[in-house]
Scaffold this active site. Structure first.
Site, mmCIF file in Angstrom:
data_model
loop_
_atom_site.group_PDB
_atom_site.id
_atom_site.type_symbol
_atom_site.label_atom_id
_atom_site.label_comp_id
_atom_site.label_asym_id
_atom_site.label_seq_id
_atom_site.Cartn_x
_atom_site.Cartn_y
_atom_site.Cartn_z
ATOM 1 N N PRO A 139 -48.724 85.962 24.399
ATOM 2 C CA PRO A 139 -49.560 85.479 25.723
ATOM 3 C C PRO A 139 -48.591 84.522 26.541
ATOM 4 C CG PRO A 139 -51.140 85.171 24.091
ATOM 5 C CD PRO A 139 -49.609 85.484 23.394
ATOM 6 N N LYS A 140 -48.413 84.835 28.011
ATOM 7 C CA LYS A 140 -47.462 84.093 28.644
ATOM 8 C C LYS A 140 -48.207 83.338 29.879
ATOM 9 C CE LYS A 140 -44.455 87.465 27.478
ATOM 10 N NZ LYS A 140 -44.883 88.323 26.698
ATOM 11 N N GLY A 193 -40.042 85.953 17.885
ATOM 12 C CA GLY A 193 -38.995 85.023 18.562
ATOM 13 C C GLY A 193 -37.966 84.727 17.928
ATOM 14 N N GLU A 234 -35.599 87.000 8.851
ATOM 15 C CA GLU A 234 -34.513 87.926 9.609
ATOM 16 C C GLU A 234 -33.218 87.401 9.678
ATOM 17 O OE1 GLU A 234 -37.200 87.570 13.386
ATOM 18 O OE2 GLU A 234 -36.359 89.602 13.593
HETATM 19 P P1 5GP Z 1 -44.022 90.475 23.918
HETATM 20 O O1 5GP Z 1 -44.565 89.498 22.784
HETATM 21 O O2 5GP Z 1 -43.425 89.611 25.213
HETATM 22 O O3 5GP Z 1 -44.911 91.481 24.615
HETATM 23 O O4 5GP Z 1 -42.606 91.263 23.377
HETATM 24 C C1 5GP Z 1 -41.305 90.736 23.190
HETATM 25 C C2 5GP Z 1 -41.339 89.545 22.507
HETATM 26 O O5 5GP Z 1 -41.519 89.963 21.130
HETATM 27 C C3 5GP Z 1 -39.910 89.008 22.323
HETATM 28 O O6 5GP Z 1 -39.644 88.169 23.472
HETATM 29 C C4 5GP Z 1 -40.046 88.254 20.954
HETATM 30 O O7 5GP Z 1 -40.523 87.004 21.112
HETATM 31 C C5 5GP Z 1 -40.668 89.246 20.186
HETATM 32 N N1 5GP Z 1 -39.701 90.004 19.349
HETATM 33 C C6 5GP Z 1 -39.727 91.512 19.758
HETATM 34 N N2 5GP Z 1 -38.875 91.969 18.788
HETATM 35 C C7 5GP Z 1 -38.381 91.220 17.813
HETATM 36 C C8 5GP Z 1 -37.597 91.076 16.671
HETATM 37 O O8 5GP Z 1 -36.972 92.127 16.345
HETATM 38 N N3 5GP Z 1 -37.450 89.849 15.907
HETATM 39 C C9 5GP Z 1 -38.376 88.719 16.700
HETATM 40 N N4 5GP Z 1 -38.295 87.723 15.699
HETATM 41 N N5 5GP Z 1 -38.980 88.730 17.421
HETATM 42 C C10 5GP Z 1 -39.280 90.187 18.163
#
Ligand code: 5GP
Length: 361
Positions: A98-99, A196, A226
Protein backbone atom coordinates in the site's frame (compact mmCIF):
# COMPACT_ATOMS: atom_id res chain seq x y z
CA UNK A 1 0.77 -27.24 -23.27
CA UNK A 2 -0.21 -29.53 -20.43
CA UNK A 3 1.15 -27.42 -17.55
CA UNK A 4 -1.34 -24.71 -18.47
CA UNK A 5 -4.30 -27.06 -18.13
CA UNK A 6 -3.20 -28.23 -14.64
CA UNK A 7 -5.05 -26.29 -11.91
CA UNK A 8 -2.51 -24.26 -9.94
CA UNK A 9 -2.08 -22.30 -6.71
CA UNK A 10 -0.01 -19.10 -6.68
CA UNK A 11 1.14 -17.90 -3.26
CA UNK A 12 3.97 -15.48 -4.06
CA UNK A 13 3.10 -12.86 -6.66
CA UNK A 14 3.83 -9.12 -6.34
CA UNK A 15 1.19 -6.99 -8.10
CA UNK A 16 3.63 -4.48 -9.60
CA UNK A 17 6.00 -7.27 -10.66
CA UNK A 18 3.27 -9.11 -12.55
CA UNK A 19 2.31 -6.46 -15.11
CA UNK A 20 2.26 -7.36 -18.82
CA UNK A 21 5.10 -5.77 -20.84
CA UNK A 22 2.54 -4.37 -23.28
CA UNK A 23 0.79 -2.48 -20.48
CA UNK A 24 4.06 -1.15 -19.03
CA UNK A 25 5.12 0.07 -22.48
CA UNK A 26 1.74 1.72 -23.03
CA UNK A 27 1.94 3.48 -19.65
CA UNK A 28 5.51 4.59 -20.38
CA UNK A 29 4.48 5.93 -23.79
CA UNK A 30 1.64 7.92 -22.20
CA UNK A 31 3.95 9.44 -19.58
CA UNK A 32 6.50 10.10 -22.32
CA UNK A 33 3.91 12.08 -24.27
CA UNK A 34 3.07 14.06 -21.15
CA UNK A 35 6.76 14.84 -20.74
CA UNK A 36 7.02 13.16 -17.34
CA UNK A 37 9.62 10.63 -18.56
CA UNK A 38 11.68 10.06 -21.73
CA UNK A 39 10.14 6.98 -23.33
CA UNK A 40 13.29 5.91 -25.17
CA UNK A 41 15.20 5.85 -21.87
CA UNK A 42 12.77 3.51 -20.14
CA UNK A 43 11.79 1.25 -23.06
CA UNK A 44 14.98 -0.81 -22.94
CA UNK A 45 14.82 -1.00 -19.14
CA UNK A 46 11.34 -2.52 -19.34
CA UNK A 47 12.27 -5.02 -22.04
CA UNK A 48 15.65 -6.03 -20.66
CA UNK A 49 15.59 -9.54 -19.29
CA UNK A 50 18.66 -10.23 -17.17
CA UNK A 51 18.78 -8.17 -14.03
CA UNK A 52 20.65 -8.53 -10.78
CA UNK A 53 18.68 -8.26 -7.54
CA UNK A 54 19.88 -4.64 -7.18
CA UNK A 55 18.74 -3.74 -10.69
CA UNK A 56 15.35 -5.30 -9.96
CA UNK A 57 14.73 -2.77 -7.20
CA UNK A 58 15.71 0.10 -9.51
CA UNK A 59 13.22 -1.27 -12.02
CA UNK A 60 10.50 -1.31 -9.35
CA UNK A 61 11.11 2.37 -8.65
CA UNK A 62 10.52 3.00 -12.36
CA UNK A 63 7.44 0.76 -12.49
CA UNK A 64 5.98 2.61 -9.51
CA UNK A 65 6.36 5.93 -11.36
CA UNK A 66 4.34 4.40 -14.20
CA UNK A 67 1.63 2.71 -12.12
CA UNK A 68 0.99 4.69 -9.02
CA UNK A 69 -2.25 6.50 -9.65
CA UNK A 70 -5.59 5.05 -8.69
CA UNK A 71 -6.89 4.29 -12.17
CA UNK A 72 -3.72 2.48 -13.18
CA UNK A 73 -3.63 0.44 -9.97
CA UNK A 74 -7.19 -0.66 -10.77
CA UNK A 75 -6.26 -1.53 -14.35
CA UNK A 76 -3.16 -3.58 -13.52
CA UNK A 77 -4.99 -5.47 -10.75
CA UNK A 78 -7.72 -6.53 -13.17
CA UNK A 79 -5.21 -7.55 -15.85
CA UNK A 80 -2.94 -9.45 -13.47
CA UNK A 81 -5.85 -11.50 -12.07
CA UNK A 82 -7.13 -12.26 -15.57
CA UNK A 83 -3.64 -13.31 -16.68
CA UNK A 84 -3.24 -15.71 -13.75
CA UNK A 85 -6.73 -17.10 -14.40
CA UNK A 86 -5.96 -17.77 -18.04
CA UNK A 87 -2.91 -19.73 -16.89
CA UNK A 88 -5.38 -21.85 -14.87
CA UNK A 89 -4.44 -20.51 -11.48
CA UNK A 90 -7.48 -21.38 -9.35
CA UNK A 91 -6.27 -19.71 -6.15
CA UNK A 92 -4.14 -16.56 -6.17
CA UNK A 93 -2.68 -14.82 -3.15
CA UNK A 94 -1.72 -11.45 -4.57
CA UNK A 95 0.56 -9.21 -2.54
CA UNK A 96 1.08 -5.49 -2.92
CA UNK A 97 2.63 -2.62 -0.95
CA UNK A 98 0.00 0.00 0.00
CA UNK A 99 1.45 3.36 -1.09
CA UNK A 100 0.97 6.84 0.24
CA UNK A 101 1.54 9.74 -2.14
CA UNK A 102 0.26 13.11 -0.93
CA UNK A 103 0.95 14.76 -4.30
CA UNK A 104 -1.84 12.81 -5.97
CA UNK A 105 -4.07 12.44 -2.91
CA UNK A 106 -3.26 8.78 -2.43
CA UNK A 107 -3.37 7.16 0.99
CA UNK A 108 -2.57 3.53 1.75
CA UNK A 109 -6.31 3.00 2.09
CA UNK A 110 -7.23 4.66 -1.21
CA UNK A 111 -4.46 2.64 -2.91
CA UNK A 112 -6.06 -0.56 -1.58
CA UNK A 113 -9.52 0.65 -2.61
CA UNK A 114 -8.15 0.99 -6.14
CA UNK A 115 -6.89 -2.61 -5.92
CA UNK A 116 -10.36 -3.78 -4.80
CA UNK A 117 -11.92 -1.83 -7.67
CA UNK A 118 -9.66 -3.85 -9.98
CA UNK A 119 -10.87 -7.12 -8.46
CA UNK A 120 -14.48 -6.01 -8.95
CA UNK A 121 -13.72 -5.12 -12.55
CA UNK A 122 -12.55 -8.64 -13.43
CA UNK A 123 -14.92 -9.85 -16.11
CA UNK A 124 -13.14 -12.54 -18.13
CA UNK A 125 -13.50 -15.01 -15.24
CA UNK A 126 -15.68 -15.56 -12.21
CA UNK A 127 -13.86 -14.18 -9.18
CA UNK A 128 -14.25 -14.88 -5.46
CA UNK A 129 -12.25 -12.34 -3.50
CA UNK A 130 -13.96 -11.98 -0.13
CA UNK A 131 -14.97 -14.44 2.57
CA UNK A 132 -18.51 -15.72 2.12
CA UNK A 133 -21.40 -14.10 4.03
CA UNK A 134 -19.28 -11.04 4.60
CA UNK A 135 -19.46 -8.23 2.11
CA UNK A 136 -22.32 -8.38 -0.35
CA UNK A 137 -22.25 -4.76 -1.49
CA UNK A 138 -19.78 -5.45 -4.27
CA UNK A 139 -20.91 -6.17 -7.82
CA UNK A 140 -19.52 -9.67 -7.29
CA UNK A 141 -22.97 -11.20 -6.84
CA UNK A 142 -24.16 -9.60 -10.05
CA UNK A 143 -21.25 -11.13 -11.94
CA UNK A 144 -22.08 -14.57 -10.60
CA UNK A 145 -25.71 -14.13 -11.61
CA UNK A 146 -25.03 -13.10 -15.19
CA UNK A 147 -22.68 -16.01 -15.32
CA UNK A 148 -25.39 -18.46 -14.42
CA UNK A 149 -27.87 -16.97 -16.92
CA UNK A 150 -26.03 -17.36 -20.17
CA UNK A 151 -25.49 -21.05 -19.54
CA UNK A 152 -21.76 -21.10 -20.21
CA UNK A 153 -19.55 -21.89 -17.26
CA UNK A 154 -16.75 -19.38 -16.84
CA UNK A 155 -13.48 -20.24 -15.17
CA UNK A 156 -13.37 -19.37 -11.51
CA UNK A 157 -10.49 -17.91 -9.52
CA UNK A 158 -10.21 -17.33 -5.80
CA UNK A 159 -8.16 -14.23 -4.97
CA UNK A 160 -6.95 -13.20 -1.52
CA UNK A 161 -4.69 -10.26 -0.69
CA UNK A 162 -1.52 -9.83 1.34
CA UNK A 163 -0.37 -6.34 2.24
CA UNK A 164 3.39 -5.91 1.88
CA UNK A 165 5.60 -3.90 4.19
CA UNK A 166 8.53 -2.40 2.26
CA UNK A 167 11.88 -2.66 4.07
CA UNK A 168 12.35 1.08 3.49
CA UNK A 169 9.43 1.79 5.84
CA UNK A 170 9.56 2.86 9.50
CA UNK A 171 7.98 0.96 12.38
CA UNK A 172 5.06 3.40 12.35
CA UNK A 173 4.50 3.03 8.61
CA UNK A 174 4.64 -0.77 8.94
CA UNK A 175 2.09 -0.54 11.74
CA UNK A 176 -0.22 1.55 9.52
CA UNK A 177 -0.13 -1.23 6.92
CA UNK A 178 -1.00 -3.88 9.52
CA UNK A 179 -3.90 -1.78 10.83
CA UNK A 180 -5.19 -1.32 7.30
CA UNK A 181 -4.96 -5.07 6.74
CA UNK A 182 -7.01 -5.67 9.88
CA UNK A 183 -9.68 -3.21 8.72
CA UNK A 184 -9.81 -4.93 5.34
CA UNK A 185 -10.11 -8.49 6.55
CA UNK A 186 -13.72 -8.86 5.43
CA UNK A 187 -12.64 -7.62 2.00
CA UNK A 188 -10.29 -10.54 1.45
CA UNK A 189 -7.03 -9.40 3.07
CA UNK A 190 -5.59 -12.48 4.77
CA UNK A 191 -2.04 -11.55 5.72
CA UNK A 192 1.10 -9.50 5.73
CA UNK A 193 4.29 -9.83 3.69
CA UNK A 194 7.70 -8.32 4.38
CA UNK A 195 9.55 -7.49 1.15
CA UNK A 196 11.64 -4.83 -0.58
CA UNK A 197 15.39 -4.55 -0.97
CA UNK A 198 16.94 -7.05 1.47
CA UNK A 199 20.04 -4.85 1.83
CA UNK A 200 17.89 -2.08 3.30
CA UNK A 201 16.35 -1.90 6.80
CA UNK A 202 16.65 -3.82 10.04
CA UNK A 203 14.54 -6.77 11.20
CA UNK A 204 13.94 -5.07 14.56
CA UNK A 205 12.23 -2.16 12.77
CA UNK A 206 9.48 -4.43 11.41
CA UNK A 207 9.20 -6.89 14.26
CA UNK A 208 6.69 -4.92 16.40
CA UNK A 209 4.27 -4.55 13.48
CA UNK A 210 4.67 -8.22 12.48
CA UNK A 211 4.12 -9.39 16.05
CA UNK A 212 1.00 -7.24 16.27
CA UNK A 213 -0.24 -8.73 12.98
CA UNK A 214 0.18 -12.29 14.26
CA UNK A 215 -1.44 -11.47 17.62
CA UNK A 216 -4.45 -10.13 15.74
CA UNK A 217 -4.75 -13.33 13.72
CA UNK A 218 -3.27 -12.17 10.43
CA UNK A 219 -0.92 -14.64 8.75
CA UNK A 220 2.61 -13.54 7.99
CA UNK A 221 5.05 -14.45 5.22
CA UNK A 222 8.59 -13.10 5.08
CA UNK A 223 11.17 -12.70 2.32
CA UNK A 224 13.91 -14.61 4.08
CA UNK A 225 17.50 -15.32 3.08
CA UNK A 226 17.58 -13.43 -0.22
CA UNK A 227 21.06 -12.25 0.73
CA UNK A 228 23.54 -13.75 3.21
CA UNK A 229 22.51 -12.45 6.64
CA UNK A 230 22.97 -15.02 9.42
CA UNK A 231 21.46 -13.04 12.22
CA UNK A 232 18.38 -11.97 10.34
CA UNK A 233 17.63 -15.43 8.95
CA UNK A 234 17.78 -16.95 12.44
CA UNK A 235 15.65 -14.16 13.94
CA UNK A 236 13.06 -14.53 11.18
CA UNK A 237 12.78 -18.29 11.73
CA UNK A 238 12.51 -17.75 15.51
CA UNK A 239 9.57 -15.44 14.83
CA UNK A 240 7.71 -18.45 13.33
CA UNK A 241 6.09 -16.86 10.28
CA UNK A 242 3.29 -18.88 8.63
CA UNK A 243 5.41 -19.11 5.45
CA UNK A 244 8.68 -17.77 4.04
CA UNK A 245 9.80 -16.91 0.51
CA UNK A 246 13.11 -17.76 -1.21
CA UNK A 247 15.49 -19.20 1.46
CA UNK A 248 18.45 -18.85 -0.95
CA UNK A 249 21.31 -18.05 1.41
CA UNK A 250 20.58 -20.58 4.13
CA UNK A 251 23.38 -22.39 5.92
CA UNK A 252 23.26 -25.74 7.70
CA UNK A 253 22.03 -24.25 10.96
CA UNK A 254 19.23 -22.41 9.12
CA UNK A 255 18.08 -25.53 7.28
CA UNK A 256 17.92 -27.44 10.56
CA UNK A 257 15.79 -24.74 12.17
CA UNK A 258 13.54 -24.41 9.10
CA UNK A 259 12.96 -28.13 8.80
CA UNK A 260 12.14 -28.66 12.45
CA UNK A 261 9.69 -25.74 12.30
CA UNK A 262 7.93 -27.12 9.17
CA UNK A 263 7.44 -23.55 7.88
CA UNK A 264 6.36 -23.84 4.21
CA UNK A 265 8.64 -22.25 1.59
CA UNK A 266 7.51 -20.29 -1.49
CA UNK A 267 9.98 -21.26 -4.24
CA UNK A 268 10.63 -18.85 -7.11
CA UNK A 269 12.98 -20.69 -9.50
CA UNK A 270 13.20 -18.27 -12.43
CA UNK A 271 13.44 -15.24 -10.13
CA UNK A 272 16.33 -16.79 -8.16
CA UNK A 273 18.22 -17.66 -11.35
CA UNK A 274 17.61 -14.29 -13.06
CA UNK A 275 18.75 -12.34 -10.00
CA UNK A 276 21.74 -14.69 -9.59
CA UNK A 277 20.70 -15.56 -6.04
CA UNK A 278 21.27 -19.18 -7.09
CA UNK A 279 24.14 -19.85 -9.50
CA UNK A 280 22.60 -22.75 -11.38
CA UNK A 281 19.13 -24.26 -11.43
CA UNK A 282 20.24 -27.86 -10.93
CA UNK A 283 21.69 -27.02 -7.50
CA UNK A 284 18.55 -25.13 -6.38
CA UNK A 285 17.44 -26.00 -2.84
CA UNK A 286 13.98 -26.92 -4.13
CA UNK A 287 15.36 -30.39 -4.90
CA UNK A 288 16.34 -31.02 -1.29
CA UNK A 289 13.11 -29.59 0.11
CA UNK A 290 11.13 -31.77 -2.28
CA UNK A 291 13.12 -34.91 -1.50
CA UNK A 292 12.87 -34.40 2.24
CA UNK A 293 9.12 -33.67 1.92
CA UNK A 294 9.46 -30.24 3.48
CA UNK A 295 6.33 -28.22 2.55
CA UNK A 296 7.06 -26.04 -0.46
CA UNK A 297 5.27 -24.68 -3.50
CA UNK A 298 6.35 -23.19 -6.83
CA UNK A 299 5.59 -19.49 -7.39
CA UNK A 300 6.33 -16.80 -9.98
CA UNK A 301 7.41 -13.86 -7.74
CA UNK A 302 7.27 -11.30 -10.58
CA UNK A 303 5.90 -12.87 -13.76
CA UNK A 304 6.21 -9.56 -15.64
CA UNK A 305 9.69 -8.57 -14.54
CA UNK A 306 11.09 -12.09 -15.00
CA UNK A 307 9.00 -12.97 -18.09
CA UNK A 308 7.57 -16.15 -16.69
CA UNK A 309 4.24 -17.75 -15.75
CA UNK A 310 3.27 -20.34 -13.18
CA UNK A 311 2.96 -22.98 -15.93
CA UNK A 312 6.51 -22.13 -16.99
CA UNK A 313 7.71 -22.64 -13.41
CA UNK A 314 6.10 -26.10 -13.28
CA UNK A 315 7.56 -26.98 -16.66
CA UNK A 316 11.01 -25.85 -15.53
CA UNK A 317 10.86 -27.80 -12.26
CA UNK A 318 9.57 -30.93 -14.00
CA UNK A 319 12.33 -30.93 -16.60
CA UNK A 320 15.15 -29.90 -14.24
CA UNK A 321 14.36 -32.29 -11.41
CA UNK A 322 12.86 -35.13 -13.44
CA UNK A 323 9.39 -34.93 -11.94
CA UNK A 324 6.30 -36.25 -13.71
CA UNK A 325 2.75 -35.00 -14.06
CA UNK A 326 1.54 -36.92 -11.04
CA UNK A 327 4.30 -35.58 -8.79
CA UNK A 328 3.69 -31.99 -9.89
CA UNK A 329 -0.05 -32.35 -9.34
CA UNK A 330 0.60 -33.64 -5.81
CA UNK A 331 3.00 -30.75 -5.17
CA UNK A 332 0.48 -28.06 -6.05
CA UNK A 333 -2.40 -29.88 -4.35
CA UNK A 334 -0.41 -30.08 -1.09
CA UNK A 335 -0.20 -26.28 -1.10
CA UNK A 336 -3.92 -26.14 -0.20
CA UNK A 337 -2.78 -26.86 3.37
CA UNK A 338 -0.75 -23.67 3.62
CA UNK A 339 -2.82 -21.09 1.80
CA UNK A 340 -3.89 -18.22 4.07
CA UNK A 341 -7.62 -18.31 3.21
CA UNK A 342 -10.21 -19.94 5.48
CA UNK A 343 -11.28 -23.60 5.67
CA UNK A 344 -14.20 -23.07 3.31
CA UNK A 345 -11.90 -22.02 0.51
CA UNK A 346 -9.61 -24.96 1.32
CA UNK A 347 -12.60 -27.27 1.06
CA UNK A 348 -13.62 -25.82 -2.32
CA UNK A 349 -10.05 -26.18 -3.60
CA UNK A 350 -9.91 -29.81 -2.46
CA UNK A 351 -13.01 -30.46 -4.55
CA UNK A 352 -11.51 -28.71 -7.57
CA UNK A 353 -8.33 -30.77 -7.28
CA UNK A 354 -10.21 -34.01 -6.67
CA UNK A 355 -12.21 -33.40 -9.84
CA UNK A 356 -9.03 -32.75 -11.80
CA UNK A 357 -7.16 -35.67 -10.24
CA UNK A 358 -8.31 -38.28 -12.76
CA UNK A 359 -6.45 -36.51 -15.51
CA UNK A 360 -3.23 -36.15 -13.53
CA UNK A 361 -2.89 -39.44 -11.68
P1 5GP B 1 4.13 -3.89 -5.28
O1 5GP B 1 4.18 -4.24 -3.83
O2 5GP B 1 4.51 -2.47 -5.54
O3 5GP B 1 2.79 -4.25 -5.91
O4 5GP B 1 5.18 -4.83 -6.03
C1 5GP B 1 6.53 -4.49 -6.20
C2 5GP B 1 7.28 -4.51 -4.89
O5 5GP B 1 7.36 -5.85 -4.39
C3 5GP B 1 8.74 -4.09 -5.00
O6 5GP B 1 8.87 -2.69 -4.91
C4 5GP B 1 9.38 -4.79 -3.81
O7 5GP B 1 9.16 -4.09 -2.62
C5 5GP B 1 8.61 -6.09 -3.75
N1 5GP B 1 9.31 -7.16 -4.49
C6 5GP B 1 9.04 -7.62 -5.73
N2 5GP B 1 9.89 -8.62 -6.06
C7 5GP B 1 10.70 -8.80 -5.02
C8 5GP B 1 11.78 -9.70 -4.76
O8 5GP B 1 12.18 -10.53 -5.58
N3 5GP B 1 12.38 -9.59 -3.53
C9 5GP B 1 11.95 -8.68 -2.60
N4 5GP B 1 12.59 -8.65 -1.43
N5 5GP B 1 10.96 -7.82 -2.82
C10 5GP B 1 10.33 -7.88 -4.02
Amino acid sequence: ESWISMPKIELHAHLNGSIRDSTLLELARDLGEKGVIVFADVEHVILKNDRSLCEVFKLFDLIHILTTDHATVTRITKEVVEDFASDNVVYLELRTTPKKNDLIGMSKRSYMEAVLEGLRAVSAVDIDFAPKNMDTTSPMTAITKSNACNGTIKKKIYVRLLLSIDRRETTAAAMDTVKLALEMRRLGVVGIDLSGNPNVGEWTTFLPALEFAQQQGLQVTLHCGEVPNRKEIQAMLDFLPQRIGHACFFEEEDWIKLKSSKIPVEICLTSNIRTESISSIDIHHFADLYNTKHPSVLCTDDSGVFSTSLSEEYKLAASTFGLGKKEMFELVKNAIEFIFADVEVKQDLKEIFNLAAKKWD
